[in-house]
Design a protein around this motif. Sequence first.
Motif, mmCIF file in Angstrom:
data_model
loop_
_atom_site.group_PDB
_atom_site.id
_atom_site.type_symbol
_atom_site.label_atom_id
_atom_site.label_comp_id
_atom_site.label_asym_id
_atom_site.label_seq_id
_atom_site.Cartn_x
_atom_site.Cartn_y
_atom_site.Cartn_z
ATOM 1 N N ARG A 84 0.823 -1.220 0.000
ATOM 2 C CA ARG A 84 0.000 0.000 0.000
ATOM 3 C C ARG A 84 0.849 1.257 0.000
ATOM 4 O O ARG A 84 0.304 2.370 -0.106
ATOM 5 N N LEU B 215 -9.695 -2.672 0.437
ATOM 6 C CA LEU B 215 -8.746 -2.364 1.519
ATOM 7 C C LEU B 215 -9.267 -2.880 2.848
ATOM 8 O O LEU B 215 -8.944 -2.341 3.916
ATOM 9 N N ASP C 211 0.759 -0.294 5.026
ATOM 10 C CA ASP C 211 -0.472 0.229 5.643
ATOM 11 C C ASP C 211 -0.187 1.556 6.336
ATOM 12 O O ASP C 211 -0.992 2.504 6.264
ATOM 13 N N LEU D 8 0.217 4.349 3.718
ATOM 14 C CA LEU D 8 -1.058 4.798 3.148
ATOM 15 C C LEU D 8 -1.840 5.608 4.166
ATOM 16 O O LEU D 8 -2.448 6.639 3.820
ATOM 17 N N ALA D 9 -1.853 5.179 5.441
ATOM 18 C CA ALA D 9 -2.578 5.925 6.475
ATOM 19 C C ALA D 9 -2.021 7.334 6.595
ATOM 20 O O ALA D 9 -2.775 8.310 6.739
ATOM 21 N N LEU E 244 -3.151 9.390 3.593
ATOM 22 C CA LEU E 244 -4.570 9.763 3.715
ATOM 23 C C LEU E 244 -4.735 10.910 4.690
ATOM 24 O O LEU E 244 -5.577 11.797 4.493
ATOM 25 N N LEU F 246 -12.651 5.911 0.471
ATOM 26 C CA LEU F 246 -12.287 4.504 0.373
ATOM 27 C C LEU F 246 -13.542 3.655 0.256
ATOM 28 O O LEU F 246 -14.622 4.057 0.705
ATOM 29 N N LEU G 117 -6.936 3.102 8.322
ATOM 30 C CA LEU G 117 -7.144 3.902 7.101
ATOM 31 C C LEU G 117 -8.386 4.775 7.163
ATOM 32 O O LEU G 117 -8.606 5.596 6.269
ATOM 33 N N ARG G 118 -9.205 4.610 8.172
ATOM 34 C CA ARG G 118 -10.516 5.265 8.167
ATOM 35 C C ARG G 118 -10.582 6.671 8.748
ATOM 36 O O ARG G 118 -11.493 7.422 8.401
#
Length: 768
Positions: free
Chosen positions: A77, A101, A110, A113-114, A117, A126, A149-150
């Motif tokens: 990622r 994802l 991970d 990517l976090a 974001l 996402l 990731l949220r």
Amino acid sequence: MQRALVREGRRWSSAVILAVVLLVGIVLAFSPTGAAFDRILSSARFGVVHRAASGRVLVVEMDAQSAAAIKRWPWSRANYAAVVDHLRAAGASSIVFDVDLSSASDAAGDQALAAALARADGKVALPTFGQSANSRQDRIVDALPIAPLRPHVALASVSIAPDPDGQVRSMPFATMTVGTPRPSLSAYIAQRSGTAGADFPIDMAIDPATIPRLSFIDVRDGRFDPQAVRGRNILIGATAIEMGDRYATPQWGVIPGVIVQAIAAETLLRGVPVWGSWIVPFALALLSALGIVRLRSGITLLIGTIAALAGILAIVLIAQHWVQVTYPLCAALTMVALTGAACGGREIAGRFRTQRLFDESTGLPNARSLLAPVAQDMATTLVVAQLNNHDSLLAVLGSERVGDVILRVSERLALIAQEQRLYRTADRHLAFLLPSGEPVDDSLDGLRALLLQPVEVAGRRVDVAVSIGVATGQSASRERLLVDAALAADAASRAGVLWRHSVVDDQDLERSISLMGDLDAALEAGHVEVFYQPKYHLALGRITSTEALVRWRHPDHGFIGPDTFIPLAERTNRIGPLTLHVLRSVVRDLADWRVSHGSITAAVNISAKLLSDAAFNATVADILRTSGVPATALIFEVTESAAMSDPASAIAALERYRALGIAVSMDDYGTGQSTLTYLRQLPLSELKIDRSFVQHAHRNRNDGVLVRSTIELAHDLGLKVVAEGVEDADCLAFLKACGCDVIQGYFISRPVPLAQFLALLEDDAIAA
């Protein structure tokens, strides 16, 4: 009265057609069949218009080039993190992932990517979706991106629900995951709101090839023009075949899911399309059906139906492509097509009924109409008016104008027919019914002066000779009444009076019955002989054929003319044995004379009653099979009136004769009502022009024109022409100049016994 009945019948049939069409339309509107038909039509509906994408959505595609460069799957990622950073830096309006994802990958990727974001500060969405718990359960498990990731992203649904045929035609506005409504990717990109579970039609007219794209690996490595990204909505997803995620569509075949999402987003960027109610096209179809059932002729029905179908299609397509309302079409198109087909069937059935029950040239009901079964048997008077000079009128005016003459006469007869229908029961006969006891005597006498006045047709004043016959009896016996009245009209003509009542002569009937009783014995005893009248070929200058004519020498009554006993034989069903007797005699004589005169053919007259007689035709085949005489040596002559009375049966019978090898000749041509269509359809070998036209053709201009044009017509159709009634050299010379093939008449020879005919053949051979 008849027109009122026809109108009433049309109203009832129209009501039935509309009721059936309405029922079919309602059933299709709510049935799976109708929905399936609409799905089939969807490709054609989108194919009408090709629309380019707006360019506001750009796809970063995880393509084969990217897969080859990154190699390892699933990708770290960290690759996505790099893409997000580059897109954010280039000024992307939004970044939406169509990538799963929902499970952890390598920790470093991970975390990368976090972090990316978080730096994007809410510009990234996402995916979330529902999936089956396992292959053995229908339970759906909601899938969300992993928790790290949220925090800094929006969640959008990537669920796609194909139709029962496996093709994608619609997209939801939103779906529920983990108890929360999530906008679909397309709704998120286009910033359109909608109810969870509600969907919208995707505009498959948008060409996927016009959607701008960048390769994932190029974006990751920064090898792209930032201007291509600035201000655009970015959709990231797989397009490489090996990554799967592909869907069938009605217009573009199988395409990647991310492209379907992009087309759906482009659809919403243009506006919010909706599903239209089935009631609108249904109402249009019903209005069209109401108009179609009023049309009558086949061509107007076809044009009207096509116009209605085209009109509904145009309205629905305009609504779909420019108003963004998609209406179902199956019920409407089926209703219109079914209405047109049903009305066409109604008109065809009506035409067949008209042809069966009405005279073609005048439109008057015919003998079948008159002889139809009656509901109540009652005393009735039947009146028949006979046109005594019908054949002369036909020769001078032609069948169409004679039809006009008959209509003018029928208008005068209507004065005494009152409200009763007039029927054309035969070429020269008009008939109508009156209640028994109606005082017709005074009415008929009063009609005399009116019938003597000429009628005007096409600017010509034409004298019509009319005689009238009257018969009284029970209405259930109309066929006998019609015969009696016709005989009475004929008797009035011979007596030179206007009308006569039918009087049945029992002695005459008994004499006729007795005469027919003697016919069988006469055939066995050899009292019925076959005479031959030669046919002379003008180009070859010799006799090439002959016509067999029957003669009866009764031991008690002496010579009985064929005009007397042949009609009796037809009425008493003895014409079959008589014809077979003649045929056997002719075949026997042919076998003898063909030894010396091999090319001579012989013609036998065949009654109309025998054309469809299976037993007669079977016997004919047996005679030919056992005779040793080739069927090509025979000609069957059928009168024009016989061929035209029931053309379908006549064609079938004559084709059977031709299949055996027998030539077919139309006798007495010009005295009936044949049309060029039937003349072309009948399997004829030759045409015999009636003597009434031939005798004076060299002196009478009108007769000459008719004979000459008939010869040219027959030759164009590949037919040989025989002219009968040739009585002098001038007539022969005229016919030869016209190109006539064969002549027959007293100038060549009268009908003679076999011995004299053979002598003529010998003289002919010596002269040659």
